[in-house]
Each structure stands twice: as C-alpha cells, then as structure tokens.
Motif scaffolding. Structure first.
Motif, mmCIF file in Angstrom:
data_model
loop_
_atom_site.group_PDB
_atom_site.id
_atom_site.type_symbol
_atom_site.label_atom_id
_atom_site.label_comp_id
_atom_site.label_asym_id
_atom_site.label_seq_id
_atom_site.Cartn_x
_atom_site.Cartn_y
_atom_site.Cartn_z
ATOM 1 N N THR A 115 1.377 6.081 9.729
ATOM 2 C CA THR A 115 0.852 4.799 10.207
ATOM 3 C C THR A 115 1.100 3.701 9.177
ATOM 4 O OG1 THR A 115 -0.870 5.933 11.468
ATOM 5 C CG2 THR A 115 -1.214 3.598 11.006
ATOM 6 N N LEU A 116 0.867 4.015 7.912
ATOM 7 C CA LEU A 116 1.131 3.045 6.851
ATOM 8 C C LEU A 116 2.606 2.651 6.816
ATOM 9 C CD1 LEU A 116 -0.920 4.187 3.706
ATOM 10 C CD2 LEU A 116 -1.111 2.014 4.916
ATOM 11 N N GLY A 122 -2.568 9.774 7.107
ATOM 12 C CA GLY A 122 -2.228 8.531 7.794
ATOM 13 C C GLY A 122 -0.981 7.872 7.246
ATOM 14 N N TRP A 123 -0.148 8.641 6.525
ATOM 15 C CA TRP A 123 1.042 8.066 5.892
ATOM 16 C C TRP A 123 1.983 7.447 6.930
ATOM 17 C CZ3 TRP A 123 2.923 6.190 1.682
ATOM 18 C CH2 TRP A 123 4.302 6.110 1.462
ATOM 19 N N ARG A 164 3.570 0.336 9.544
ATOM 20 C CA ARG A 164 3.043 -1.017 9.361
ATOM 21 C C ARG A 164 3.864 -1.824 8.355
ATOM 22 N NH1 ARG A 164 -3.216 -2.562 7.650
ATOM 23 N NH2 ARG A 164 -2.923 -4.823 7.601
ATOM 24 N N TYR A 165 4.349 -1.169 7.309
ATOM 25 C CA TYR A 165 4.987 -1.913 6.211
ATOM 26 C C TYR A 165 6.489 -1.703 6.100
ATOM 27 C CZ TYR A 165 0.253 -2.826 4.601
ATOM 28 O OH TYR A 165 -1.047 -3.257 4.509
ATOM 29 N N ARG A 166 7.072 -0.885 6.967
ATOM 30 C CA ARG A 166 8.501 -0.584 6.841
ATOM 31 C C ARG A 166 9.364 -1.838 6.902
ATOM 32 N NH1 ARG A 166 11.551 3.928 7.558
ATOM 33 N NH2 ARG A 166 9.869 5.129 8.530
ATOM 34 N N PRO A 177 0.805 -1.221 0.000
ATOM 35 C CA PRO A 177 0.000 0.000 0.000
ATOM 36 C C PRO A 177 0.842 1.277 0.000
ATOM 37 C CG PRO A 177 -0.972 -1.600 1.478
ATOM 38 C CD PRO A 177 0.339 -2.183 1.028
ATOM 39 N N THR A 178 2.018 1.228 0.608
ATOM 40 C CA THR A 178 2.877 2.407 0.654
ATOM 41 C C THR A 178 3.498 2.730 -0.708
ATOM 42 O OG1 THR A 178 4.571 0.899 1.501
ATOM 43 C CG2 THR A 178 3.474 2.340 3.096
#
Length: 306
Positions: free
Chosen positions: A291-292, A288-289, A295-297, A32-33
């Motif tokens: 937060t994204l 909300g970047w 989550r995916y880092r 999603p990022t």
C-alpha cells in the motif's frame, strides 16, 4: 516503538532510536517508503564501526551504499544510467539521511572528530542499486547469503573512486582494465563496478563474479621498480610477499575484491578502493508495504515529466 534503539553508534555512542532515525530521514527529504532502507543502513553502520572511525580520521573515506532486491525497484532507486549522479529522489534522500545520521547520531563533526584534510564530495550522498535486471550474475545480496526475494543495503567505505574507459570491449580488454584500475599500493579492499554489457561479455566467456574477483586478487601487484621510478626507496611494505600483491586476503577480509554490476550500457569501469570489508544488512519491510509503495511510487522529480 519510537524509543526502540536500533544501534549505539561510535564514536560518541549516540543512540540511534527509531524516532531519531526518522527525524534525520525527514530532514533529508525521505519518503515513508525510504525509512526501512535507512534503518537497515544504520544497522550496517553499527556493524562497520571501523569504517565510521576511518571517516573520523585525516583520510577522506566516504560511505557508498548499494541497494539490492525488490525494494530498490519499489522505491525507484536508480540502478542504470547515472546511478550515482544527482537527480533521483530515493538515491539522494537515502544517502543524505544516512549522512545526517553519521553527523548527528554517530557524532562526527568537521575539524573535531572529522579531520579529513581534503574531504570528499561523495559524503553528501552516494547511493545506487545493483542493476540486477540486466546482470548475468547473481545479485550481491545473494552472494552474502540472502534470498533473491530479500532486499538489502550494503555499506562500503572507500577512499578512492576512479572511472576508466576500458582498453577493449572484449575479454582481454576488460580484464586488462580491471588490473589497470587497481592502485599500485597495498590496499585492504576494492569494489569494482562493472556495466551490464561488460558483465555479459565476461559471463559469456565463462567468468563468474567470484572468478573475476579472485583473478584480480592474484594478478594485481605493485611493480618492482615502482618506488624507484618515483625517486624513492622501497618502503618495505611488501618484503614478505615476493609477488608484491596489492590485495592480501586475511581473516578480517577474506574477499578483498567485490564485484557490483551497476550503471548503464557503456565501455567504462569504476573502482572504489580502500576501507574495510563491505557490510550487508537486510531491509525489513513493514506490514502494508504494498500500500505504501502504491501511494508513493509515482513521486518522481518534476523534470522527468517535461
């Protein structure tokens, strides 16, 4: 909204909606990022239609995507050693998604619109980030008028890619390599990839990106006896230019040579030559970047955990 049209893309006038872009991104394995970067890439494609049309001809032009700004680090786009090699999720998936967009939305199909005689492996996925952390010069997106805190993606459509080991690691050796790497035929543009160590050497001697690019434009010339040594008559392409310049700045492309600091520390230069002027598109990050990203880092290739 899903039906929002980001761009209408040539040659088949495909409507790149948010939904269609997302579908292609999912097929490519994007997280999603990655989607804001892909959307910005589609905007660059729309602005650089001449590059897309060249990809639909008999030549083998390939899109090279350069990512700048904080978003590159947020989503783990590789900028250092092996920046353009396989093995990084963001680099691979973003490039693959945009390749899908070119085929599925632009409508470029092999042996129909795309008549490339040899093709080009770089069309699979060719993405890197500029190595801003170790660059002594301002980032490319800032040169294009954006702010350092902005993020952006730049599209180039080179025909050729060459790597040269430098003639020397001092100023004269680096400048000689920059001249030697330029092809001896008239060219619309060239993007020069300089390693951070070479960039630092030149910067310490007072060179800026702008000065280096201008030096290459002024000094790169087709040798007077070039065609004769090949057993050919001079085709006359350079009759109106006694200096026989390779690059000729004009209204369409006033800065035919661009400098990117990329890759790891080492004695190499890379040349991306041919195609139209690069196009830079700002990456718009959603609410909300952070937060994204959190989550995916840590979604990275499994082999990195070995």
């Amino acid at each position: 909204p899903p039906e929002h049209v980001v761009a209408e893309l040539e040659p088949r006038l495909g409507k790149a909606t948010i939904e269609k872009i997302a579908v292609n991104a999912v097929m490519a394995g994007c997280l999603p990022t990655h989607l804001p970067v892909v959307i910005a890439g589609v905007e660059a494609l729309a602005e650089n239609q001449s590059g897309v049309m060249m990809a639909a001809g008999t030549g083998s032009y390939a899109p090279f995507w350069l990512i700048n700004g904080p978003a590159a680090g947020d989503i783990n786009v590789r900028a250092s050693f092996g920046a353009t090699s396989p093995g990084d999720i963001a680099n691979a998936a973003i490039g693959r998604a945009l390749a899908f967009v070119i085929r599925n939305i632009c409508g470029i199909r092999k042996q129909i619109e795309d008549m490339a005689v040899f093709g080009n492996p770089a069309r699979y996925s060719w993405v890197a980030a500029e190595n801003e952390e170790f660059s002594p010069w301002i980032p490319f997106h800032v040169e294009q008028g954006l702010k350092p805190r902005d993020s952006a993606i730049t599209l180039c459509f080179p025909r050729d890619y060459r790597q040269l080991m430098v003639y020397g690691t001092d100023e004269s050796g680096l400048l000689a390599t920059a001249m030697a790497g330029v092809g001896p035929l008239p060219s619309r543009s060239c993007c020069l990839l300089v390693t951070p160590s070479s960039a630092r050497t030149l910067a310490d001697r007072g060179w800026t990106k702008k000065q280096l690019a201008e030096h290459i434009v002024e000094q790169a010339a087709v040798p007077a006896d070039y065609f004769g040594r090949l057993g050919l008559a001079d085709p006359g392409w350079l009759e109106n230019d006694p200096a026989r310049h390779v690059f000729r700045p004009g209204q369409e492309n006033p800065k035919p040579v661009r400098i990117f600091v990329c890759g790891g520390f080492g004695s190499w230069m890379a040349f991306l030559q041919g195609g139209p002027a690069p196009v830079t598109s700002k990456i718009v990050l959603p609410s909300g970047w952070e937060t994204l990203v959190k989550r995916y880092r840590n979604v990275v290739p499994t082999y990195l955990r070995y």
